[in-house]
Design a protein around this motif. Sequence first.
Motif, PDB file in Angstrom:
ATOM      1  N   ALA A   1       0.824  -1.212   0.000  1.00  0.00           N
ATOM      2  CA  ALA A   1       0.000   0.000   0.000  1.00  0.00           C
ATOM      3  C   ALA A   1       0.856   1.260   0.000  1.00  0.00           C
ATOM      4  CB  ALA A   1      -0.942  -0.005   1.200  1.00  0.00           C
ATOM      5  N   VAL A   2       1.933   1.258   0.770  1.00  0.00           N
ATOM      6  CA  VAL A   2       2.819   2.431   0.802  1.00  0.00           C
ATOM      7  C   VAL A   2       3.535   2.601  -0.533  1.00  0.00           C
ATOM      8  CG1 VAL A   2       4.916   3.376   1.866  1.00  0.00           C
ATOM      9  CG2 VAL A   2       3.092   2.450   3.297  1.00  0.00           C
ATOM     10  N   MET A   3       4.025   1.501  -1.095  1.00  0.00           N
ATOM     11  CA  MET A   3       4.674   1.576  -2.407  1.00  0.00           C
ATOM     12  C   MET A   3       3.687   2.068  -3.465  1.00  0.00           C
ATOM     13  SD  MET A   3       7.787   0.968  -1.949  1.00  0.00           S
ATOM     14  CE  MET A   3       8.278   0.941  -3.654  1.00  0.00           C
ATOM     15  N   HIS A   4       2.469   1.606  -3.411  1.00  0.00           N
ATOM     16  CA  HIS A   4       1.435   2.056  -4.345  1.00  0.00           C
ATOM     17  C   HIS A   4       1.219   3.563  -4.219  1.00  0.00           C
ATOM     18  CE1 HIS A   4      -2.797   2.826  -5.544  1.00  0.00           C
ATOM     19  NE2 HIS A   4      -2.481   2.016  -6.546  1.00  0.00           N
ATOM     20  N   ARG A   5       1.156   4.029  -2.978  1.00  0.00           N
ATOM     21  CA  ARG A   5       0.926   5.449  -2.724  1.00  0.00           C
ATOM     22  C   ARG A   5       2.042   6.313  -3.304  1.00  0.00           C
ATOM     23  NH1 ARG A   5       0.259   5.866   3.074  1.00  0.00           N
ATOM     24  NH2 ARG A   5      -1.649   4.748   2.646  1.00  0.00           N
ATOM     25  N   TYR A   6       3.280   5.866  -3.174  1.00  0.00           N
ATOM     26  CA  TYR A   6       4.398   6.663  -3.685  1.00  0.00           C
ATOM     27  C   TYR A   6       4.595   6.490  -5.186  1.00  0.00           C
ATOM     28  CZ  TYR A   6       5.762   8.237   0.890  1.00  0.00           C
ATOM     29  OH  TYR A   6       5.765   8.845   2.105  1.00  0.00           O
ATOM     30  N   LEU A   7       4.395   5.283  -5.682  1.00  0.00           N
ATOM     31  CA  LEU A   7       4.613   5.043  -7.115  1.00  0.00           C
ATOM     32  C   LEU A   7       3.524   5.658  -7.988  1.00  0.00           C
ATOM     33  CD1 LEU A   7       5.910   1.360  -7.064  1.00  0.00           C
ATOM     34  CD2 LEU A   7       7.234   3.464  -7.378  1.00  0.00           C
ATOM     35  N   ILE A   8       2.348   5.884  -7.410  1.00  0.00           N
ATOM     36  CA  ILE A   8       1.272   6.484  -8.198  1.00  0.00           C
ATOM     37  C   ILE A   8       1.602   7.931  -8.569  1.00  0.00           C
ATOM     38  CG2 ILE A   8      -0.217   7.445  -6.405  1.00  0.00           C
ATOM     39  CD1 ILE A   8      -2.564   6.047  -7.842  1.00  0.00           C
ATOM     40  N   GLY A   9       2.528   8.525  -7.835  1.00  0.00           N
ATOM     41  CA  GLY A   9       2.964   9.898  -8.136  1.00  0.00           C
ATOM     42  C   GLY A   9       3.897   9.999  -9.329  1.00  0.00           C
ATOM     43  N   ILE A  10       4.388   8.879  -9.816  1.00  0.00           N
ATOM     44  CA  ILE A  10       5.264   8.877 -10.996  1.00  0.00           C
ATOM     45  C   ILE A  10       4.367   8.898 -12.237  1.00  0.00           C
ATOM     46  CG2 ILE A  10       7.033   7.598 -12.259  1.00  0.00           C
ATOM     47  CD1 ILE A  10       7.900   6.429  -9.539  1.00  0.00           C
ATOM     48  N   PRO A  11       4.531   9.908 -13.087  1.00  0.00           N
ATOM     49  CA  PRO A  11       3.596  10.072 -14.224  1.00  0.00           C
ATOM     50  C   PRO A  11       3.471   8.843 -15.123  1.00  0.00           C
ATOM     51  CG  PRO A  11       4.940  12.028 -13.971  1.00  0.00           C
ATOM     52  CD  PRO A  11       5.473  11.013 -13.011  1.00  0.00           C
ATOM     53  N   ILE A  12       4.536   8.146 -15.357  1.00  0.00           N
ATOM     54  CA  ILE A  12       4.465   7.004 -16.269  1.00  0.00           C
ATOM     55  C   ILE A  12       3.709   5.817 -15.648  1.00  0.00           C
ATOM     56  CG2 ILE A  12       6.613   5.851 -15.644  1.00  0.00           C
ATOM     57  CD1 ILE A  12       7.104   5.590 -18.701  1.00  0.00           C
TER      58      ILE A  12
ATOM     59  N   TYR B   1       1.262   6.244 -13.308  1.00  0.00           N
ATOM     60  CA  TYR B   1      -0.072   6.680 -12.877  1.00  0.00           C
ATOM     61  C   TYR B   1      -1.207   5.943 -13.590  1.00  0.00           C
ATOM     62  CZ  TYR B   1      -4.013   9.661 -11.774  1.00  0.00           C
ATOM     63  OH  TYR B   1      -5.239  10.116 -11.349  1.00  0.00           O
ATOM     64  N   PRO B   2      -1.190   5.831 -14.940  1.00  0.00           N
ATOM     65  CA  PRO B   2      -2.320   5.151 -15.601  1.00  0.00           C
ATOM     66  C   PRO B   2      -2.440   3.671 -15.218  1.00  0.00           C
ATOM     67  CG  PRO B   2      -0.954   6.300 -17.213  1.00  0.00           C
ATOM     68  CD  PRO B   2      -0.255   6.373 -15.901  1.00  0.00           C
ATOM     69  N   ILE B   3      -1.335   3.050 -14.841  1.00  0.00           N
ATOM     70  CA  ILE B   3      -1.360   1.632 -14.475  1.00  0.00           C
ATOM     71  C   ILE B   3      -1.852   1.453 -13.038  1.00  0.00           C
ATOM     72  CG2 ILE B   3       0.065  -0.429 -14.164  1.00  0.00           C
ATOM     73  CD1 ILE B   3       1.996   0.864 -16.247  1.00  0.00           C
ATOM     74  N   LEU B   4      -1.374   2.305 -12.134  1.00  0.00           N
ATOM     75  CA  LEU B   4      -1.652   2.125 -10.707  1.00  0.00           C
ATOM     76  C   LEU B   4      -2.935   2.791 -10.240  1.00  0.00           C
ATOM     77  CD1 LEU B   4       1.942   2.546  -9.256  1.00  0.00           C
ATOM     78  CD2 LEU B   4       0.697   0.443  -9.701  1.00  0.00           C
ATOM     79  N   PHE B   5      -3.398   3.823 -10.928  1.00  0.00           N
ATOM     80  CA  PHE B   5      -4.587   4.543 -10.458  1.00  0.00           C
ATOM     81  C   PHE B   5      -5.829   3.654 -10.357  1.00  0.00           C
ATOM     82  CE2 PHE B   5      -8.366   7.178 -11.078  1.00  0.00           C
ATOM     83  CZ  PHE B   5      -8.259   7.969  -9.945  1.00  0.00           C
ATOM     84  N   PRO B   6      -6.068   2.758 -11.303  1.00  0.00           N
ATOM     85  CA  PRO B   6      -7.278   1.913 -11.172  1.00  0.00           C
ATOM     86  C   PRO B   6      -7.227   0.918 -10.002  1.00  0.00           C
ATOM     87  CG  PRO B   6      -6.463   1.900 -13.430  1.00  0.00           C
ATOM     88  CD  PRO B   6      -5.430   2.577 -12.597  1.00  0.00           C
TER      89      PRO B   6
END
Length: 191
Positions: A28-39, A41-46
């Motif tokens: 969950a923490v990795m998801h929270r930080y990695l979602i901030g990377i623009p490339i 974002y489209p993969i992790l946001f859903p």
Amino acid sequence: MLLRILDRLEEILIATLMALATTIIFVAVMHRYLIGIPILYPILFPINLSWAQELCIYMFVWVAKFGAAYGVRTGIHVGVDVLVNQLRSPWRNAVVLFGLFCGAFFTAVIGTMGAKFVYGLMQTDQVSPDLEIPSWFVYLCIPLGSYLMCFRFLQVAYAYWRTGELPHHDHAHVEGVEVDGPGAGAAEVTR
């Protein structure tokens, strides 16, 4: 035989819940930080991980309840026994057994009150906010953990009555690590 199975189940439950909760929190923490990377974002946001925090809280509550019972069995709980150790044998034995029976009584009362609470929750349709699991299941750890802890207090009291020994946790001992002889400890490392 049954006690060894119970001991092993208790240890497996505690270790499994701790490992799963740690893994879920890490993801969950990795998801929270990695979602901030623009490339990414489209993969992790859903991916919705809003349930992770609630699940980990419940898992750690279950670990705490069953870990307390494990602590009674292994003697790892902190105890202030300076005055008790100053007493002579018959009085010391009586005070120790009285303390163990008080612990058993207290946990039996908490377990019974928890069982009544869980039974009342079973009559409702209450669910947890994110996971939407029945609330009674979340609170089931209270009677189960308390009754197990009560059993452990009685188990320790019986063993103390028969042998005069309480379980003692050696903080210097690490399971699975063997020390060959004296001088291989901390003093050897600091030289």
